[in-house]
Design an enzyme around this catalytic site. Structure first.
Site: not given
Ligand code: NAD
Length: 289
Positions: A54, A121, A98
């Protein structure tokens, strides 16, 4: 008949190029590049690989990549304090914590602490609520990528029958909401669904997000359907080698489907590309554009 392969790798490369162009324009206009900060708690090797890729993709798009790698012993209070400082940092447009988090940390509380405007997200309850209401918000990256692939293959899906298999908050539920918002007729199937094969047999669109290799059989697929395989399963290919396969029996489905995503090279590459697109969108929204 053999299905048309949906090239997620090529579509993702095109989206990343579009985002890079948008980032250059944003930077010229606002005198700063959009910033995405990723937080990793603990040392799960797969998560460390995701976070690394990422960061690389963020820099390649011309954005500022921030990374916080915290030990597994980090307390929930320490993580919440970091999230609060990122919320307050004007250079940070996107925050991604994460998952999964270590067991002693309540991930719902952490997600709810992220500023919804920076929740790239798309997991904050505000963003899930906006999605279900059909209003503009940040949409989870994987289903957003699936939707782009479906639209590109099929065009208008109004009235189409869709089966989404798997009801996770990360993939299945938002996928069902996106398809509903696009006027498809949606069945959201899960581990308690009776006669999955019969549902799949009616579907013009099948999205499989389960995590069981080859669980969707080729002969279930309606001829001409669009099959999107989100599953990423590593199976032993012998000789100590692993091989990635999806949730769909690809060899069986490819002879019946109209379109199908391969694994790897289908949905997977779209996820990071959509994360970059979400970060640029968040930067624009925060800058009032
Ligand atoms: P999850 O484990 O959170 O959810 C799995 C879902 O499958 C559950 O809702 C469960 O009800 C359903 N399920 C389980 N057994 C079933 C059965 N026999 N019949 C029907 N439904 C069943 O998983 P997730 O996070 O949604 O991920 C699903 C898969 O997608 C995994 O393989 C994961 O690795 C992959 N994934 C890929 C990407 C990507 O970028 N391509 C992103 C996220 C997840």
């Amino acid at each position: 008949m053999t299905a048309t392969l949906i090239d997620g790798k090529a579509r993702a490369a095109a989206l990343r190029a579009e985002v890079a162009t948008g980032v250059a324009a944003f930077t010229a206009q606002h005198g700063r590049a959009p910033g995405l900060t990723v937080v990793l708690v603990g040392d799960d090797p797969a998560s460390a690989v995701y976070v690394g890729s990422k960061g690389k993709a963020t820099r390649e798009a011309g954005m500022i990549s921030g990374e916080h790698r915290l030990p597994a012993s980090t307390s929930e209070a320490e993580l919440l304090a970091l999230v609060a400082s990122l919320n307050a940092d004007p250079a940070v447009d996107g925050i991604l914590v994460q998952m999964p988090l270590p067991k002693h940390i309540n991930s719902d509380r952490v997600i709810a602490a992220i500023d919804p405007a920076k929740d790239v997200d798309g997991l904050h309850p505000i963003n899930t609520g906006l999605l279900v209401s059909g209003r503009k918000g940040l949409v989870p990256c994987t289903p957003s990528g699936c939707m782009m692939l479906i639209r590109e293959a099929m065009g208008d899906i109004s009235g189409a029958e869709a089966v989404v298999i798997g009801r996770s908050i990360l993939v299945g539920k938002p996928m069902a909401a996106l398809l509903t918002n696009a006027s498809a007729t949606v069945i959201l199937a899960h581990s308690r669904t009776r006669d999955l094969a019969a549902h799949v047999a009616r579907a013009d669109i099948v999205v499989a997000a389960v995590g069981i290799p080859g669980m969707v059989k080729g002969d279930w697929i309606k001829p001409g359907a669009c099959v999107i395989d989100v599953g990423i399963n590593r199976i032993d290919a012998g000789g100590g080698k692993g091989r990635l396969v999806g949730d769909v029996d690809f060899d069986g489905a490819v002879t019946r489907a109209g379109w199908i995503t391969p694994v790897p090279g289908g949905v997977g590459p779209m996820t990071i590309a959509c994360l970059l697109a979400n970060t640029l969108a968040a930067a624009h929204a925060r800058a009032g554009g």
